[in-house]
Design a protein around this motif. Structure first.
Motif, short mmCIF file in Angstrom:
data_model
loop_
_atom_site.label_atom_id
_atom_site.label_comp_id
_atom_site.label_asym_id
_atom_site.label_seq_id
_atom_site.Cartn_x
_atom_site.Cartn_y
_atom_site.Cartn_z
N GLY A 2 -52.43 -42.22 72.34
CA GLY A 2 -52.81 -42.55 70.98
C GLY A 2 -52.90 -44.05 70.76
N LEU A 20 -52.80 -42.85 65.40
CA LEU A 20 -53.96 -41.98 65.53
C LEU A 20 -54.12 -41.47 66.95
CD1 LEU A 20 -56.42 -44.18 63.43
CD2 LEU A 20 -55.00 -42.27 62.64
N GLY A 21 -54.95 -40.44 67.12
CA GLY A 21 -55.18 -39.87 68.45
C GLY A 21 -54.14 -38.81 68.76
N HIS A 22 -53.79 -38.72 70.03
CA HIS A 22 -52.81 -37.72 70.45
C HIS A 22 -52.04 -38.22 71.66
CE1 HIS A 22 -56.36 -36.93 72.94
NE2 HIS A 22 -55.49 -36.55 73.86
N HIS A 26 -49.25 -33.03 73.08
CA HIS A 26 -50.18 -32.29 72.24
C HIS A 26 -51.23 -31.54 73.05
CE1 HIS A 26 -48.96 -35.80 69.55
NE2 HIS A 26 -48.32 -34.74 69.10
N LEU A 57 -59.49 -29.40 70.57
CA LEU A 57 -59.20 -30.84 70.47
C LEU A 57 -58.18 -31.00 69.36
CD1 LEU A 57 -62.77 -32.41 70.54
CD2 LEU A 57 -61.09 -32.42 72.38
N ASN A 59 -56.03 -34.15 67.31
CA ASN A 59 -55.85 -35.58 67.08
C ASN A 59 -55.25 -35.81 65.71
OD1 ASN A 59 -57.07 -37.21 69.32
ND2 ASN A 59 -58.83 -35.94 68.82
N TYR A 60 -54.51 -36.89 65.60
CA TYR A 60 -54.18 -37.43 64.29
C TYR A 60 -55.37 -38.30 63.90
CZ TYR A 60 -49.33 -35.95 64.46
OH TYR A 60 -48.19 -35.20 64.50
N GLN A 61 -55.91 -38.08 62.71
CA GLN A 61 -57.07 -38.84 62.28
C GLN A 61 -56.76 -39.56 60.97
OE1 GLN A 61 -60.76 -36.64 62.26
NE2 GLN A 61 -60.33 -35.68 64.21
N GLU A 102 -65.17 -42.49 61.82
CA GLU A 102 -64.88 -43.61 62.73
C GLU A 102 -65.73 -44.81 62.36
OE1 GLU A 102 -62.94 -43.95 65.74
OE2 GLU A 102 -61.91 -42.08 65.22
N ASP A 125 -47.51 -42.74 72.74
CA ASP A 125 -47.63 -41.51 73.52
C ASP A 125 -46.55 -40.54 73.12
OD1 ASP A 125 -48.66 -39.71 75.30
OD2 ASP A 125 -47.53 -40.50 76.97
#
Length: 125
Positions: A2, A20-22, A26, A57, A59-61, A102, A125
């Motif tokens: 992330g 954000l991300g993963h 996860h 998929l 992710n934290y967005q 984005e 991470d």
């Protein structure tokens, strides 16, 4: 891995740091279910159709909460086969959060005067 993004307003100096991300934790549906409300968990399980390892998929967005007017990171899961997407509620107030595109220009939710400056400040991470 992330990324950590910092959003800052040049006018009122409001600052938001979003993770954000993963991360590596996860990677399975079982591991990400806990980030969703019981109602969404049931919908996600139904969408998985009993498959313990569906293609998805997670992710934290970045999102803007329409109720508490702040920037937040919300868990989002999308099933690859059906393209069905589930977005969690605002972690602060439980309100509806609108995912930010984005690289989109974001007007400060605090003073509503200027576009926020976005800077990547780290990884997680």
């Amino acid at each position: 891995m992330g990324r950590i993004q910092e959003y800052q307003c040049p006018s009122c100096h409001g600052t938001w740091k979003l993770f954000l991300g993963h991360g590596r934790k996860h990677s399975s549906i079982k591991q990400v279910l806990k980030f969703f409300s019981p109602e969404l968990q049931n919908k996600i399980i139904t969408e998985a159709k009993g498959n313990p390892d569906p293609l998805f998929l997670f992710n934290y967005q970045a999102a803007l909460c329409k109720d508490c007017h702040t920037l937040v990171a919300v868990p989002v899961i999308q099933f690859l086969e059906t393209k069905k997407t589930y977005v969690s509620k605002c972690p602060n107030c439980g309100g509806n959060a609108e995912i930010l595109a984005e690289d989109s220009d974001v007007i400060c939710p605090q003073c509503k005067k200027e576009t926020l400056c976005i800077q990547e400040v780290g990884n997680w991470d």
